[in-house]
Design a protein around this motif. Sequence first.
Motif, short mmCIF file in Angstrom:
data_model
loop_
_atom_site.label_atom_id
_atom_site.label_comp_id
_atom_site.label_asym_id
_atom_site.label_seq_id
_atom_site.Cartn_x
_atom_site.Cartn_y
_atom_site.Cartn_z
N THR A 1 55.25 44.80 -109.18
CA THR A 1 55.09 44.33 -107.80
C THR A 1 56.31 44.67 -106.97
N LEU A 2 57.49 44.50 -107.55
CA LEU A 2 58.72 44.84 -106.84
C LEU A 2 58.79 46.34 -106.54
N ILE A 3 58.38 47.15 -107.52
CA ILE A 3 58.39 48.60 -107.31
C ILE A 3 57.44 48.99 -106.18
N LYS A 4 56.25 48.42 -106.19
CA LYS A 4 55.26 48.76 -105.15
C LYS A 4 55.70 48.29 -103.77
N ALA A 5 56.39 47.16 -103.72
CA ALA A 5 56.83 46.61 -102.43
C ALA A 5 58.12 47.25 -101.92
N ASN A 6 59.05 47.54 -102.83
CA ASN A 6 60.40 47.95 -102.42
C ASN A 6 60.78 49.36 -102.82
N GLY A 7 60.06 49.93 -103.78
CA GLY A 7 60.41 51.25 -104.29
C GLY A 7 61.16 51.14 -105.61
N LEU A 8 61.12 52.22 -106.36
CA LEU A 8 61.74 52.26 -107.68
C LEU A 8 63.26 52.09 -107.61
N GLY A 9 63.90 52.80 -106.70
CA GLY A 9 65.35 52.74 -106.59
C GLY A 9 65.86 51.36 -106.27
N GLU A 10 65.27 50.74 -105.27
CA GLU A 10 65.71 49.40 -104.86
C GLU A 10 65.43 48.37 -105.96
N THR A 11 64.28 48.49 -106.61
CA THR A 11 63.95 47.55 -107.68
C THR A 11 64.95 47.64 -108.82
N PHE A 12 65.28 48.85 -109.25
CA PHE A 12 66.21 48.97 -110.37
C PHE A 12 67.66 48.75 -109.95
N ALA A 13 67.97 48.89 -108.67
CA ALA A 13 69.29 48.48 -108.19
C ALA A 13 69.40 46.95 -108.31
N PHE A 14 68.32 46.24 -107.98
CA PHE A 14 68.26 44.79 -108.13
C PHE A 14 68.40 44.40 -109.60
N VAL A 15 67.63 45.06 -110.49
CA VAL A 15 67.68 44.76 -111.92
C VAL A 15 69.10 44.99 -112.45
N LYS A 16 69.71 46.09 -112.03
CA LYS A 16 71.07 46.42 -112.47
C LYS A 16 72.06 45.34 -112.02
N ALA A 17 71.90 44.86 -110.80
CA ALA A 17 72.80 43.83 -110.27
C ALA A 17 72.64 42.50 -111.00
N LYS A 18 71.44 42.21 -111.47
CA LYS A 18 71.16 40.94 -112.13
C LYS A 18 71.44 40.95 -113.63
N LYS A 19 71.51 42.13 -114.24
CA LYS A 19 71.67 42.20 -115.70
C LYS A 19 73.08 41.84 -116.13
N VAL A 20 73.18 41.34 -117.36
CA VAL A 20 74.51 41.06 -117.91
C VAL A 20 75.19 42.39 -118.18
N LYS A 21 76.48 42.36 -118.26
CA LYS A 21 77.25 43.60 -118.41
C LYS A 21 77.33 44.09 -119.85
N ARG A 22 77.25 43.16 -120.81
CA ARG A 22 77.40 43.55 -122.22
C ARG A 22 76.17 43.14 -123.02
N ALA A 23 75.78 43.98 -123.95
CA ALA A 23 74.58 43.76 -124.75
C ALA A 23 74.67 42.50 -125.60
N GLU A 24 75.86 42.08 -125.94
CA GLU A 24 76.00 40.91 -126.82
C GLU A 24 75.86 39.57 -126.09
N GLU A 25 75.65 39.57 -124.79
CA GLU A 25 75.50 38.33 -124.02
C GLU A 25 74.04 37.87 -124.03
N THR A 26 73.47 37.72 -125.21
CA THR A 26 72.04 37.46 -125.36
C THR A 26 71.62 36.07 -124.88
N ASP A 27 72.54 35.16 -124.72
CA ASP A 27 72.18 33.81 -124.29
C ASP A 27 72.24 33.64 -122.77
N LYS A 28 72.64 34.65 -122.06
CA LYS A 28 72.77 34.59 -120.59
C LYS A 28 71.44 34.90 -119.92
N PRO A 29 71.20 34.30 -118.75
CA PRO A 29 69.95 34.57 -118.04
C PRO A 29 69.74 36.06 -117.71
N GLY A 30 70.78 36.79 -117.48
CA GLY A 30 70.66 38.21 -117.13
C GLY A 30 70.35 39.13 -118.29
#
Length: 142
Positions: free
Chosen positions: A43-72
């Motif tokens: 839905t985000l891709i269709k509304a905002n585009g692929l680039g903007e959606t994955f820019a959002f996902v990138k901004a929300k994700k945790v920085k390190r793979a071992e942070e498995t308990d974090k919301p991101g």
Amino acid sequence: MSELSTMKGLEQGRAKFAYEKALVGSGIKKKKEYKAYVRKIPTLIKANGLGETFAFVKAKKVKRAEETDKPGYAYYLIYDQTSQWLKENGLLEPNTDLVKWVVSLDSPTYRAVTNEVLSLFKWLSRFSEGLIEGELENEKQE
């Protein structure tokens, strides 16, 4: 190989990849977030585009793979899994950031990659629905 069998093979490849990745999502602490985000991405891709959606996902994700308990962490998995799929299919070069690459694409390639990602998320959604149950009674909203 005919075009039909090539398409069937690609669809089966997407399904197999998505099943394996949804299994990973079903094993994390924030599995309900993973399920919800996987369902929301198309839905985000269709509304905002692929680039903007994955820019959002990138901004929300945790920085390190071992942070498995974090919301991101669910966003981390989604970003990583999408990058893996595109790399495995020869679209995204190794050691290339997904967002940086997407925003540099020409229009026809951008549309083709958007369609590919939407096709992948169709399968991820299906499998996460089947593999990840709703909120359990003893789980608290986090």
